[in-house]
Design an enzyme around this catalytic site. Structure first.
Site, PDB file in Angstrom:
ATOM      1  N   TYR A  94       0.606  -1.144  -0.334  1.00  0.00           N
ATOM      2  CA  TYR A  94       0.063   0.060  -0.701  1.00  0.00           C
ATOM      3  C   TYR A  94       0.992   0.853  -0.339  1.00  0.00           C
ATOM      4  O   TYR A  94       0.321   2.248  -0.638  1.00  0.00           O
ATOM      5  CB  TYR A  94      -0.631   0.112   1.224  1.00  0.00           C
ATOM      6  CG  TYR A  94      -1.946  -0.847   1.553  1.00  0.00           C
ATOM      7  CD1 TYR A  94      -3.166  -1.304   0.372  1.00  0.00           C
ATOM      8  CD2 TYR A  94      -1.962  -1.799   1.955  1.00  0.00           C
ATOM      9  CE1 TYR A  94      -3.758  -2.426   0.781  1.00  0.00           C
ATOM     10  CE2 TYR A  94      -2.488  -2.708   2.322  1.00  0.00           C
ATOM     11  CZ  TYR A  94      -3.607  -2.944   1.549  1.00  0.00           C
ATOM     12  OH  TYR A  94      -4.885  -3.517   1.301  1.00  0.00           O
ATOM     13  N   LYS A  98       4.135   4.363  -7.520  1.00  0.00           N
ATOM     14  CA  LYS A  98       3.870   4.076  -8.825  1.00  0.00           C
ATOM     15  C   LYS A  98       5.236   3.568  -9.260  1.00  0.00           C
ATOM     16  O   LYS A  98       5.898   2.331  -9.710  1.00  0.00           O
ATOM     17  CB  LYS A  98       3.070   4.673  -9.638  1.00  0.00           C
ATOM     18  CG  LYS A  98       0.906   3.823  -9.329  1.00  0.00           C
ATOM     19  CD  LYS A  98       0.581   4.333 -10.300  1.00  0.00           C
ATOM     20  CE  LYS A  98      -0.761   4.025 -10.434  1.00  0.00           C
ATOM     21  NZ  LYS A  98      -1.929   4.545 -11.968  1.00  0.00           N
ATOM     22  N   VAL A 127     -10.348   3.001 -11.109  1.00  0.00           N
ATOM     23  CA  VAL A 127     -11.383   0.751 -10.764  1.00  0.00           C
ATOM     24  C   VAL A 127     -12.291   1.497  -9.771  1.00  0.00           C
ATOM     25  O   VAL A 127     -11.422   1.209  -8.818  1.00  0.00           O
ATOM     26  CB  VAL A 127     -10.495  -0.361 -10.528  1.00  0.00           C
ATOM     27  CG1 VAL A 127     -11.836  -1.331 -10.228  1.00  0.00           C
ATOM     28  CG2 VAL A 127      -9.191  -0.436 -11.772  1.00  0.00           C
ATOM     29  N   SER A 129     -14.626   1.012  -6.759  1.00  0.00           N
ATOM     30  CA  SER A 129     -14.262   0.228  -5.497  1.00  0.00           C
ATOM     31  C   SER A 129     -15.365   0.368  -4.160  1.00  0.00           C
ATOM     32  O   SER A 129     -14.656   1.832  -3.973  1.00  0.00           O
ATOM     33  CB  SER A 129     -13.242  -0.366  -5.310  1.00  0.00           C
ATOM     34  OG  SER A 129     -12.697   0.650  -4.750  1.00  0.00           O
TER      35      SER A 129
END
Length: 193
Positions: A94, A98, A127, A129
């Site tokens: 976590y 990147k 994405v 979530s």
């Protein structure tokens, strides 16, 4: 079926991208060892994997950042399936940016290639979530979608398809790569890449 007979450990499989990867792997014939922190969510993912064709799914609920749990995960997977072919460490990284993950991917690929181990990573775009909904405002989520040239967010299973390819023999000559799957976001907004 690109992964028939392969055994995959997928961490963070109880929701989001991890769940999408699990379903994609199930459709491709992999034997699955799934882990996550939420038993109820993991049970739902197992149901989805079984609907996708994977009847033999091992689950372990726990915290992948803990050494003892990682040992248990590996031991129970090897005991049930006799081997581990693929590791998808969706969780446990976590705090890594990147850029740091890209460097780590290349380093690890270089270190392990002589052992026949390939290492690749995916840098996904937005994405949706449950976690994202909890930490990002609706406006921020919509601004990410608006900034994405494809004009929408990715689905967890779309990311899963890329992971299937990288884990399959079709990508046997691919290692040390960091794949962007961001709907074109990084090509138009370098500050966000």
């Amino acid at each position: 079926m690109a992964l028939r007979g392969k055994v995959a450990i997928i961490t963070g499989a109880s929701s989001g991208i991890g769940a999408g990867i699990a379903v994609a792997f199930a459709k491709e014939g992999a034997n699955l060892s799934l882990t996550g922190r939420k038993q109820k969510n993991l049970e739902e993912v197992v149901k989805d994997c079984k609907k996708a064709g994977c009847q033999d799914v091992l689950t372990n609920v726990g915290d992948i950042t803990q050494d003892a749990f990682r040992r248990t995960l590996v031991d129970t997977t090897k005991k049930k399936f006799g081997k581990i072919d693929i590791l998808i460490p969706k969780d446990g990284l976590y705090t890594m940016s990147k850029a740091a993950l890209d460097i780590f991917t290349r380093y690890l690929a270089h270190e392990l290639v002589s052992h026949g181990v390939r290492v690749n990573s995916i840098n996904p775009g937005y994405v949706p979530s449950q976690l994202g909904s909890e930490v990002m405002t609706d406006e921020l989520q919509q601004s990410l979608i608006n900034a994405t040239p494809i004009g929408r967010a990715a689905t967890p299973e779309e990311v899963g398809h890329i992971v299937v390819f990288l884990a399959s023999d079709k990508a046997a000559f691919v290692t040390g790569e960091c794949f962007k799957a961001d709907g074109g976001l990084s090509m138009t907004t370098p500050a966000l890449a």
